[in-house]
Design an enzyme around this catalytic site. Structure first.
Site, PDB file in Angstrom:
ATOM      1  N   ARG A 100      -4.976  -4.489  10.509  1.00  0.00           N
ATOM      2  CA  ARG A 100      -5.714  -6.006  10.544  1.00  0.00           C
ATOM      3  C   ARG A 100      -5.451  -6.613  11.602  1.00  0.00           C
ATOM      4  O   ARG A 100      -5.965  -7.136  12.474  1.00  0.00           O
ATOM      5  CB  ARG A 100      -5.446  -6.631   9.368  1.00  0.00           C
ATOM      6  CG  ARG A 100      -6.117  -6.150   8.113  1.00  0.00           C
ATOM      7  CD  ARG A 100      -5.806  -7.057   6.911  1.00  0.00           C
ATOM      8  NE  ARG A 100      -6.257  -6.599   5.813  1.00  0.00           N
ATOM      9  CZ  ARG A 100      -6.319  -7.081   4.711  1.00  0.00           C
ATOM     10  NH1 ARG A 100      -6.214  -8.516   4.730  1.00  0.00           N
ATOM     11  NH2 ARG A 100      -6.901  -6.619   3.674  1.00  0.00           N
ATOM     12  N   GLY A 108       0.873  -1.133  -0.007  1.00  0.00           N
ATOM     13  CA  GLY A 108      -0.058  -0.085  -0.049  1.00  0.00           C
ATOM     14  C   GLY A 108       0.914   1.333   0.088  1.00  0.00           C
ATOM     15  O   GLY A 108       1.857   1.383   0.714  1.00  0.00           O
ATOM     16  N   ASP A 132       1.616   0.379   9.093  1.00  0.00           N
ATOM     17  CA  ASP A 132       1.397  -0.465  10.314  1.00  0.00           C
ATOM     18  C   ASP A 132       2.397  -0.578  11.398  1.00  0.00           C
ATOM     19  O   ASP A 132       2.094  -1.046  12.504  1.00  0.00           O
ATOM     20  CB  ASP A 132       0.975  -1.821   9.691  1.00  0.00           C
ATOM     21  CG  ASP A 132      -0.317  -2.064   9.208  1.00  0.00           C
ATOM     22  OD1 ASP A 132      -1.321  -1.323   9.437  1.00  0.00           O
ATOM     23  OD2 ASP A 132      -0.375  -2.811   8.138  1.00  0.00           O
TER      24      ASP A 132
END
Lengths: 396, 396
Positions: B182, B12, B137
């Site tokens: 996630r 991403g 993340d």
């Protein structure tokens, strides 16, 4: 007519509501008829509970800092007002000697403001009620636009541009940008400012003024995706299909009609299930109305101006009106002044996005709208790209 | 060892990926061993299709403008790589004389980078592969943090603060802020920077490293709401309950595990149904990783530094490594340098948020984390408030 003044907020916060508050305080200081200025905490609830804060005793620095802060420094409310409440409001105004009331909000708030003004006149109670416009939805009648809209419009236009850059860099999927707006599409339409050429996001823009047939959505998305291998769609939270249904989304019914609560998500699922294209949705939601990162310059100045002009109008005896923004149509550059419109003219009525600014297919916005909205929102500069200087392929 | 160099992006986009690209180009210009510098369009897909752009022929102005732009100027890819692909990559590198390969991405990308390096060594093909860290993340091992994380963390921390201001001004409801992530909660944890005192939003922060029992969520929210009459909850998109289920949210399974696609919405519904409190959810989603409004200063500089250091490492023959950021623990002020870690050490492994930085109840973050994250993200200033100078109530 000397007396105290009271200001209150109604409905959802915006990025510039506190700029209007600054304008009210600054102008109130200029009028010796205003002996005191109170702010009601949490809107009509604060009035009914006499929960007031003294605004003339705030320091300049406090007021300016608050004015640069999104949301509502006083607090606001969505409480529905009863007949009994109205009587109590007037009794409280009498007890505090409140002769001037400034109510800052949207068309629901203007309805209540009008009721208070009418009741005071019927009872012979001296009171000048002046509305200060505020709505991110831009659905207030009689004004060129409403403070709060330009900043929210800028937020969603930048969001569309940035999400478009993401979609361009990592193609192969469809992105729904769910935009605030139950019944009117002014905010969704503003995402068109992110477009410079035919391939720019958002590729499709739908407005809730018109039902969106499910098959049209599927056809539109498929066509864009076939051409570009990617697609960004701006859609309002309140969009309905040709049956008046919310595409299977959850729906909540509130005082201002029903709201599809996860519409973007449902549309993304629909695309995946029916077209077998990877799809997702983003819902900045309330962040679109209170982001500290996105206060449009013109919006802030105009919000402040509307606050000041409300005070001047009340002191001049022009109660029963809302301050409006009037664009000078004869000036080559953007120029704004204020005027007044009767509260009854704007109360509880909604201004829809004009059909003549939409394309024939109902999935895009015409350039005429950009002439209207660009001076409010400011330019949405295209993102920089590196130059496409290709390297020749070699045989392996 | 003179030859061409190639840079590619994987996974991403982020707000600072293009700053790393700038660092690569700037440093490549300094090394006469680098005869050409190509950028692969759309990551591994662009390599396999020989879809290259010449980076040494870009103007300084173009490179700097692009570097200040979020997303990926080259384009990126999530394509899974096969054994056959790896052979083809090496053949293409041979055909173009590519001796240096810079792969900018997360732990999946580092896995592929390691495979390419290993295969080249097995075949005796001269190639130095150096990884450039990138992930919002912050789940990469061996590095203090990863470029991309600080900017996304700042976005969500500001979002929590601003949505908190909205919730404070219009109380009576529960707001879920759905945060990207996630499997790891580094971004959700960063929303704790918006808190200055016990009443500040977000009032509850949950991380996906630990299951969240549904009854705990309900109890936690009820307790905050009883005390304050409002509540903001930060929760990751991948949060699961004690049964490993996503609270009834839709789930999509992808290459990196499953993703609850409308989790915040489901949690808001749960609160309304079970506690009868008005609730809603906001999901900035991808905007959190590519917002042009929120590039953390330190993040940008460090991303650029990592790009430059990757080039220096490759030219020095240190292929097979990823550049890491190393914090000087002995310095009173924040000071960063780089080091190298073997690609195998970071490939496909995830760094979870440390349990010792979470409170015992599992619904908040301890101050120790703020010492870690504040220098990366920068201060999240509290929003200005007006002074609470009350007005005495009067009898009616």
């Amino acid at each position: 007519m000397a007396g105290a003044a009271l200001v209150a907020h109604g409905g959802g916060p915006t990025a510039v509501l506190n700029a209007s508050l600054l304008g009210v305080v600054e102008e109130a200081r200029e009028h010796k008829q205003i002996s005191a200025l109170y702010g009601a905490k949490f809107g009509i609830s604060g009035i009914l509970e006499q929960n007031f804060v003294d605004l003339l005793q705030q320091s300049d620095e406090t007021l300016l800092s608050a004015a640069l802060t999104p949301s509502s420094a006083l607090g606001t409310s969505r409480r529905e007002v009863t007949e009994q409440d109205l009587d109590r409001v007037l009794a409280i105004f009498r007890a505090h000697g409140v002769r001037y009331f400034f109510y800052n909000g949207g068309n629901g708030t203007m309805g209540t403001a009008g009721q208070i003004q009418a009741l005071a006149r019927r009872k012979g109670q001296q009171l000048e009620v002046v509305g200060i416009p505020k709505t991110i939805d831009n659905d207030l009648l009689a004004t060129d636009h409403a403070p709060g809209y330009p900043s929210a419009a800028r937020f969603f236009a930048l969001a569309a541009r940035d999400i478009g850059a993401d979609n361009l860099a990592l193609p192969g999927q469809v992105e729904f940008l769910e935009v605030l707006g139950r019944n009117v599409g002014w905010l969704a339409a503003a995402t068109s400012l992110a477009r410079r050429d035919a391939d720019d996001a958002p590729h499709l823009i739908y407005l809730p003024e018109t039902p969106l047939p499910q098959e049209q959505l599927l056809d539109d998305v498929q066509r864009v995706f076939d051409r570009l291998g990617r697609c960004v769609v701006a859609v309002c939270e309140g969009q309905l299909d040709e049956h008046g249904e919310a595409f299977g989304a959850d729906v909540r019914t509130g005082s201002r009609g029903s709201l599809a609560m996860n519409l973007g998500h449902r549309l993304a699922r629909l695309i995946t299930e029916r077209l077998n294209i990877r799809a997702r949705s983003e819902k900045p939601g309330l962040l679109g109305r209170v982001s500290s990162l996105c206060i449009a310059d013109a919006d802030w100045s105009e919000a402040r101006l509307c606050g000041a002009r409300a005070v001047a109008a009340a002191v001049a005896g022009h109660g029963g009106n809302m301050v409006t923004l009037r664009r000078d149509e004869n000036s080559p550059e953007y120029r704004i002044d204020t005027a007044l419109a009767p509260l009854e003219e704007v109360a509880l009525r909604e201004r829809h996005f004009p059909a003549e600014w939409r394309n024939a297919e109902g999935n895009g916005i015409l350039p005429e709208f950009q002439n209207y909205v660009l001076p409010l929102v400011g330019e949405i500069a295209p993102l920089a790209q590196i130059q496409d200087i290709p390297v020749a392929k070699r045989s392996l």
